[in-house]
Design a protein around this motif. Structure first.
Motif, PDB file in Angstrom:
ATOM      1  N   VAL A 149      25.689 -21.108  43.687  1.00 46.30           N
ATOM      2  CA  VAL A 149      25.182 -19.927  43.137  1.00 46.30           C
ATOM      3  C   VAL A 149      23.422 -20.068  43.134  1.00 46.30           C
ATOM      4  O   VAL A 149      22.942 -20.979  43.279  1.00 46.30           O
ATOM      5  CB  VAL A 149      25.274 -20.189  41.571  1.00 46.30           C
ATOM      6  CG1 VAL A 149      24.971 -19.061  40.591  1.00 46.30           C
ATOM      7  CG2 VAL A 149      26.900 -20.325  41.284  1.00 46.30           C
ATOM      8  N   SER A 158      22.275 -11.749  33.823  1.00 49.54           N
ATOM      9  CA  SER A 158      22.856 -12.129  34.953  1.00 49.54           C
ATOM     10  C   SER A 158      22.258 -11.524  36.302  1.00 49.54           C
ATOM     11  O   SER A 158      22.782 -11.266  37.351  1.00 49.54           O
ATOM     12  CB  SER A 158      24.491 -11.550  35.064  1.00 49.54           C
ATOM     13  OG  SER A 158      25.187 -12.183  34.073  1.00 49.54           O
ATOM     14  N   ALA A 197      30.504 -24.077  39.408  1.00 46.03           N
ATOM     15  CA  ALA A 197      31.357 -24.731  38.540  1.00 46.03           C
ATOM     16  C   ALA A 197      32.717 -24.061  38.454  1.00 46.03           C
ATOM     17  O   ALA A 197      32.824 -22.772  37.971  1.00 46.03           O
ATOM     18  CB  ALA A 197      30.899 -25.004  37.256  1.00 46.03           C
TER      19      ALA A 197
HETATM   20  N1  LIG Z   1      26.706 -23.098  38.303  1.00 47.31           N
HETATM   21  C1  LIG Z   1      27.646 -21.907  38.196  1.00 47.31           C
HETATM   22  N2  LIG Z   1      28.978 -22.073  38.261  1.00 47.31           N
HETATM   23  C2  LIG Z   1      29.994 -20.991  38.271  1.00 47.31           C
HETATM   24  N3  LIG Z   1      29.677 -20.015  37.633  1.00 47.31           N
HETATM   25  C3  LIG Z   1      27.912 -19.734  37.597  1.00 47.31           C
HETATM   26  C4  LIG Z   1      27.257 -20.611  37.779  1.00 47.31           C
HETATM   27  N4  LIG Z   1      26.123 -20.147  37.561  1.00 47.31           N
HETATM   28  C5  LIG Z   1      26.208 -18.845  37.110  1.00 47.31           C
HETATM   29  N5  LIG Z   1      27.379 -18.636  37.231  1.00 47.31           N
HETATM   30  C6  LIG Z   1      28.259 -17.347  36.854  1.00 47.31           C
HETATM   31  O1  LIG Z   1      27.134 -16.121  36.954  1.00 47.31           O
HETATM   32  C7  LIG Z   1      26.908 -15.792  35.535  1.00 47.31           C
HETATM   33  C8  LIG Z   1      25.328 -15.477  35.277  1.00 47.31           C
HETATM   34  O2  LIG Z   1      24.652 -16.615  35.270  1.00 47.31           O
HETATM   35  P1  LIG Z   1      23.645 -17.091  34.243  1.00 47.31           P
HETATM   36  O3  LIG Z   1      24.249 -17.266  33.010  1.00 47.31           O
HETATM   37  O4  LIG Z   1      22.889 -18.443  34.850  1.00 47.31           O
HETATM   38  O5  LIG Z   1      22.595 -15.991  34.358  1.00 47.31           O
HETATM   39  P2  LIG Z   1      21.826 -15.268  33.105  1.00 47.31           P
HETATM   40  O6  LIG Z   1      21.206 -14.294  33.984  1.00 47.31           O
HETATM   41  O7  LIG Z   1      21.659 -16.203  32.349  1.00 47.31           O
HETATM   42  O8  LIG Z   1      23.346 -14.590  32.422  1.00 47.31           O
HETATM   43  P3  LIG Z   1      23.276 -14.270  30.860  1.00 47.31           P
HETATM   44  O9  LIG Z   1      21.894 -13.809  30.383  1.00 47.31           O
HETATM   45  O10 LIG Z   1      24.333 -12.842  31.367  1.00 47.31           O
HETATM   46  O11 LIG Z   1      24.288 -15.081  30.246  1.00 47.31           O
HETATM   47  C9  LIG Z   1      27.617 -16.775  34.597  1.00 47.31           C
HETATM   48  O12 LIG Z   1      28.093 -16.219  33.376  1.00 47.31           O
HETATM   49  C10 LIG Z   1      28.875 -17.121  35.768  1.00 47.31           C
HETATM   50  O13 LIG Z   1      29.878 -16.273  35.526  1.00 47.31           O
END
Ligand SMILES: Nc1ncnc2c1ncn2[C@@H]1O[C@H](COP(=O)(O)OP(=O)(O)OP(=O)(O)O)[C@@H](O)[C@H]1O
Ligand SMILES: [Mg+2]
Length: 414
Positions: A149, A158, A197
């Motif tokens: 990722v 996201s 993950a």
């Molecule tokens: N290391 C990882 N392994 C598997 N899936 C991941 C991983 N990191 C991110 N994802 C996927 O990508 C999505 C968004 O990533 P992340 O939560 O880090 O971003 P975000 O911008 O903080 O999202 P949000 O604010 O919507 O929670 C996660 O909900 C998951 O579906």
């Protein structure tokens, strides 16, 4: 009006509006700190201080000076980008809040990975990279592997997150992560390359008061597959096998402590592997977005907005379920980018459907869902039986007809 005044950092969006309503209903004057050109603040506001969240030192000074003048006794935010600022303001004012020295670790995902790893929390192996050479090295690191990722250091919703399945996709994903700026222009150095993950995605909704944490619910997340992951629904409460739940709570408790959450909400995203192993993807020092507060209200009878107000005021919060039901929110997305020409069959509020929200204009441009902000609308279904609620929500979702006529432009909506 009775009681201390309440100050919200940013008053836009449904969660901030619910906090403002909870405070106003309980007789508190509600104030807000906002940016000059921000969205229209909630109608309950008694006053506001205009500041620049992109200059946090100055914002702390301006907000604390305003809060002292207005007799503010509680400071809250539902805006993930402002949780660090909220911790600093609370510390300055001597109000219940999170540890201002650790709060950045619930925003900056590089710092998050280090403090969580140091605290023994299982997180994806993470490399911070600043240039193409470091990107190349990270992709060759066996700790990363494929899929992996690539994401911004301090993103949310996201935005800029890509699941990459081969080295050939990495450069474009890195560009996407680099250009996803924080909302207040924070120019975090570098981007993250993270091991993937595999498993089912959940979040844990928790409230901490005086460093004691109550886990209100585990939420199942429905997420699109593919390179760009967008949440398409949340359901709660999920009953995990006892041993899995204990393991998940242990990881989340450690994560909450590690990022200095002492008074307030947290939303911890986890992946549970088929063998039950729990990996913490991220922790945010705020209530879960995507109408999770509405789900907690209807499934469990917990008024989480009133509870968070009590926590912020230093009063005992009511966190025990009074209802034992189930609730789900489903998000509607566009099938492709283009002009939204018609919408039919979108549910109306009524028995078992306590909440609906449509936010896209007919005739306006929409994008195929690539980030959470691309979602067009949402509806909540609730009832006593989980399987029946999910069935009803599926049925309602199938009746919705969104017509989009292909058009080449992006909307610019974020
Ligand atoms: N290391 C990882 N392994 C598997 N899936 C991941 C991983 N990191 C991110 N994802 C996927 O990508 C999505 C968004 O990533 P992340 O939560 O880090 O971003 P975000 O911008 O903080 O999202 P949000 O604010 O919507 O929670 C996660 O909900 C998951 O579906
Ligand atoms: Mg996330």
């Amino acid at each position: 009006m009775t009681g201390a005044a309440v100050l919200l950092l940013d008053a836009a969006g449904p969660e901030a509006a619910a906090l403002a309503r909870a405070a106003a209903d309980r007789g508190h004057q509600v104030h807000a700190a906002t940016v000059a050109d921000g969205p229209a603040p909630a109608p309950e506001l008694a006053g506001r201080v205009v500041t620049d969240f992109a200059r946090p030192d100055r914002a702390v000074e301006e907000i604390t000076a305003y809060a002292r003048r207005r007799g503010v006794g509680a400071v809250l935010t539902a805006n993930e980008y402002l949780t660090g600022l909220a911790a600093r303001v609370c510390a300055e004012l001597g109000l219940p809040g999170n540890d201002p020295h650790l709060a950045h670790a619930a925003r900056d995902k590089a710092a998050m990975a280090s403090v969580l790893t140091a605290a023994g929390v299982h997180v994806p192996y993470t490399r911070l990279v600043h240039d193409d050479t470091e990107l190349h090295d990270a992709l060759a690191d066996p700790g990363v592997g494929f899929p992996c990722v690539i994401k911004p250091v301090s993103g949310a919703g996201s935005a800029g997150v890509t699941v990459v399945t081969s080295p050939a996709e990495a450069a474009a994903a890195a560009d996407t992560a680099r250009t996803a700026r924080g909302r207040y222009g924070d120019a975090a150095a570098g981007i993250l390359v993270q091991a993937y993950a595999a498993g089912d995605e959940y979040s844990v909704e928790s409230v901490t008061q005086d460093a004691v944490t109550t886990h209100l619910a585990v939420t199942r997340k429905a997420v699109t597959g593919g390179a760009r992951r967008v949440e398409t629904g949340h359901s709660l409460p999920v009953r995990l096998p006892r041993a899995t739940e204990t393991a998940v709570h242990r990881e989340v408790d450690a994560a909450i402590r590690a990022v200095g959450i002492r008074h307030g909400a947290s939303h911890t995203e986890v992946v549970i592997a088929p063998d039950g192993r729990c990996t913490v993807i991220e922790i945010a020092a705020r209530l879960g977005a995507g109408h999770i507060g509405v789900l907690l209200q209807h499934a469990l009878g917990i008024d989480v907005f009133a509870a968070l107000l009590d926590v912020a005021l230093g009063r005992p919060a009511a966190l025990v379920p009074t209802v034992h039901g189930h609730a789900t929110v489903r998000f509607v997305t566009a099938p492709c980018a283009g002009r939204l020409t018609s919408l039919a069959g979108f549910p109306k509020p009524g028995p078992g459907v306590p909440f609906v929200r449509w936010r896209a204009a007919i005739g306006g441009l929409v994008t195929a869902a690539g980030v959470n902000a691309d979602r067009l609308g949402a509806f909540v279904v609730t009832g006593p039986d989980a399987a029946e609620v999910e069935r009803r929500a599926d049925l309602l979702a199938r009746q919705i007809r969104v017509r989009v006529v292909s058009a080449p432009l992006r909307t610019g909506r974020t």
